[in-house]
Design an enzyme around this catalytic site. Sequence first.
Site, PDB file in Angstrom:
ATOM      1  N   PRO A  38       0.835  -1.222   0.077  1.00  0.00           N
ATOM      2  CA  PRO A  38      -0.135  -0.174   0.006  1.00  0.00           C
ATOM      3  C   PRO A  38       1.051   1.379   0.114  1.00  0.00           C
ATOM      4  O   PRO A  38       2.144   1.220   0.499  1.00  0.00           O
ATOM      5  CB  PRO A  38      -0.830  -0.311   1.377  1.00  0.00           C
ATOM      6  CG  PRO A  38       0.018  -1.253   2.260  1.00  0.00           C
ATOM      7  CD  PRO A  38       0.764  -1.778   1.359  1.00  0.00           C
ATOM      8  N   ASP A  39       0.281   2.239  -0.438  1.00  0.00           N
ATOM      9  CA  ASP A  39       1.014   3.479  -0.537  1.00  0.00           C
ATOM     10  C   ASP A  39       0.637   4.132   0.978  1.00  0.00           C
ATOM     11  O   ASP A  39       0.068   3.723   1.833  1.00  0.00           O
ATOM     12  CB  ASP A  39       0.901   4.580  -1.718  1.00  0.00           C
ATOM     13  CG  ASP A  39      -0.606   5.057  -1.762  1.00  0.00           C
ATOM     14  OD1 ASP A  39      -1.241   5.034  -0.768  1.00  0.00           O
ATOM     15  OD2 ASP A  39      -0.681   5.803  -2.833  1.00  0.00           O
ATOM     16  N   PHE A  40       1.039   5.508   1.055  1.00  0.00           N
ATOM     17  CA  PHE A  40       0.684   5.966   2.361  1.00  0.00           C
ATOM     18  C   PHE A  40      -0.539   6.911   2.499  1.00  0.00           C
ATOM     19  O   PHE A  40      -1.385   6.847   3.058  1.00  0.00           O
ATOM     20  CB  PHE A  40       1.828   7.005   2.923  1.00  0.00           C
ATOM     21  CG  PHE A  40       3.104   6.011   2.692  1.00  0.00           C
ATOM     22  CD1 PHE A  40       3.292   5.552   4.286  1.00  0.00           C
ATOM     23  CD2 PHE A  40       3.970   5.980   1.849  1.00  0.00           C
ATOM     24  CE1 PHE A  40       4.411   4.888   4.515  1.00  0.00           C
ATOM     25  CE2 PHE A  40       5.114   5.326   2.249  1.00  0.00           C
ATOM     26  CZ  PHE A  40       5.496   4.806   3.439  1.00  0.00           C
ATOM     27  N   ARG A  41      -0.741   7.709   1.129  1.00  0.00           N
ATOM     28  CA  ARG A  41      -1.819   8.648   1.454  1.00  0.00           C
ATOM     29  C   ARG A  41      -2.967   8.568   0.445  1.00  0.00           C
ATOM     30  O   ARG A  41      -3.889   9.271   0.262  1.00  0.00           O
ATOM     31  CB  ARG A  41      -1.083  10.280   1.126  1.00  0.00           C
ATOM     32  CG  ARG A  41      -0.241  10.525   2.405  1.00  0.00           C
ATOM     33  CD  ARG A  41       0.452  11.623   2.030  1.00  0.00           C
ATOM     34  NE  ARG A  41       1.326  12.220   3.017  1.00  0.00           N
ATOM     35  CZ  ARG A  41       2.664  11.472   3.151  1.00  0.00           C
ATOM     36  NH1 ARG A  41       3.272  10.911   2.140  1.00  0.00           N
ATOM     37  NH2 ARG A  41       3.309  11.645   4.185  1.00  0.00           N
ATOM     38  N   ASN A 112      11.211   5.026  -1.130  1.00  0.00           N
ATOM     39  CA  ASN A 112      10.650   3.647  -0.704  1.00  0.00           C
ATOM     40  C   ASN A 112      11.758   3.056   0.058  1.00  0.00           C
ATOM     41  O   ASN A 112      12.600   3.051  -0.159  1.00  0.00           O
ATOM     42  CB  ASN A 112      10.232   2.819  -2.314  1.00  0.00           C
ATOM     43  CG  ASN A 112       9.111   3.667  -2.802  1.00  0.00           C
ATOM     44  OD1 ASN A 112       8.605   4.565  -2.089  1.00  0.00           O
ATOM     45  ND2 ASN A 112       8.745   3.175  -4.151  1.00  0.00           N
ATOM     46  N   ASP A 114      11.132  -0.184   0.339  1.00  0.00           N
ATOM     47  CA  ASP A 114      10.820  -1.930   0.008  1.00  0.00           C
ATOM     48  C   ASP A 114      11.917  -2.435  -0.507  1.00  0.00           C
ATOM     49  O   ASP A 114      11.903  -3.797  -0.724  1.00  0.00           O
ATOM     50  CB  ASP A 114       9.385  -1.909  -0.706  1.00  0.00           C
ATOM     51  CG  ASP A 114       9.423  -0.916  -2.157  1.00  0.00           C
ATOM     52  OD1 ASP A 114      10.397  -0.725  -2.459  1.00  0.00           O
ATOM     53  OD2 ASP A 114       8.420  -0.816  -2.372  1.00  0.00           O
ATOM     54  N   HIS A 131      14.934   7.850   2.293  1.00  0.00           N
ATOM     55  CA  HIS A 131      14.338   7.418   3.546  1.00  0.00           C
ATOM     56  C   HIS A 131      14.570   6.290   4.110  1.00  0.00           C
ATOM     57  O   HIS A 131      14.176   5.693   4.925  1.00  0.00           O
ATOM     58  CB  HIS A 131      12.645   7.468   3.461  1.00  0.00           C
ATOM     59  CG  HIS A 131      12.086   8.982   3.121  1.00  0.00           C
ATOM     60  ND1 HIS A 131      10.860   8.933   2.766  1.00  0.00           N
ATOM     61  CD2 HIS A 131      12.845  10.202   2.998  1.00  0.00           C
ATOM     62  CE1 HIS A 131      10.659  10.431   2.402  1.00  0.00           C
ATOM     63  NE2 HIS A 131      11.801  11.238   2.786  1.00  0.00           N
TER      64      HIS A 131
END
Length: 272
Positions: A38-41, A112, A114, A131
């Site tokens: 899933p993304d965040f927003r 990302n 991941d 990040h």
Amino acid sequence: QTLGDRSLESLAHYIKDAPAWRIVVMCGAGISTAAGIPDFRSPGTGLYDNLARLNLPYAEAVFDIEYFRKHPEPFYYLAKELYPGKFHPTISHAFIALLAKKGRLLMNFTQNIDCLERRAGVPADKIVEAHGSFATQRCIECRTPFPDDDMLDHVQREVVPRCKDRSCGGLVKPDIVFFGEALPSAFRDASHLPAMADLVIVMGTSLSVYPFAGLPEYAQPHVPRLLLNKERVGRMGYRPDDVLELGPCDAGIRRLAALLGWSEELEALWRG
Ligand code: OAD
């Protein structure tokens, strides 16, 4: 104006005929949603809309260093779901690897965590994980690294890992940048590169977290910028040579690859 018009066709001509050799790609969670992360927003499906079960004071607290110090459990609950290993790169990741293979990738800045850019075959020295990532972890107090296999074991059992040095006993956290923490020095070291690019591609990010969100603005004014995203974001579209390809980024990438005559090569690289 550098491009004849703001179409993907003109941009493909620019890449092929100019040719663009110093491409900077800036990406975010939207390039991994098709991989099942899933993304965040995104409303409804994004992580921040689905954290009610964690009883957080506010959604972003799960990635906030001060909150983590007091309550590491919600993060570790999520870490189990997000832990790399079970996800496969998308065609958008493969496109970044193809640019690298063709010697055209100056740098891939990603937000990302991941590690899918690496898995897709983008060389490590062409990736800035702005990040951080799940690849390594350490004690937040004494900074001692914590072994990978122990980390996996803790994450799978949903047990919060602690520093092996008994006199320390601090919390262990993946080397992901939390809110309240500095970005890795690699980000600073590479932040001059967008100004050297002859093309900037922004993919799958809401451009809402700084300083990353400011990167596209460092492109020289005459340099084309391409946005591949479900929605228009940041200041993309404000310049005469901004090209907006709105929709799923995998579809946009396939369209661009077709215009470049790179489709077969891209699919082959993606399938491995
Ligand atoms: P966001 O969730 O903020 O934005 C994802 C963007 O991708 C949105 O604009 C979506 O519309 C778009 N999107 C989603 N799926 C897509 C698809 N298949 N094709 C095209 N576009 C799609 O994620 P980020 O911008 O990566 O930081 O978020 C930035 C930072 O905020 C993250 O690195 C994380 C978060 O808090 C930290 O945790 C420090």
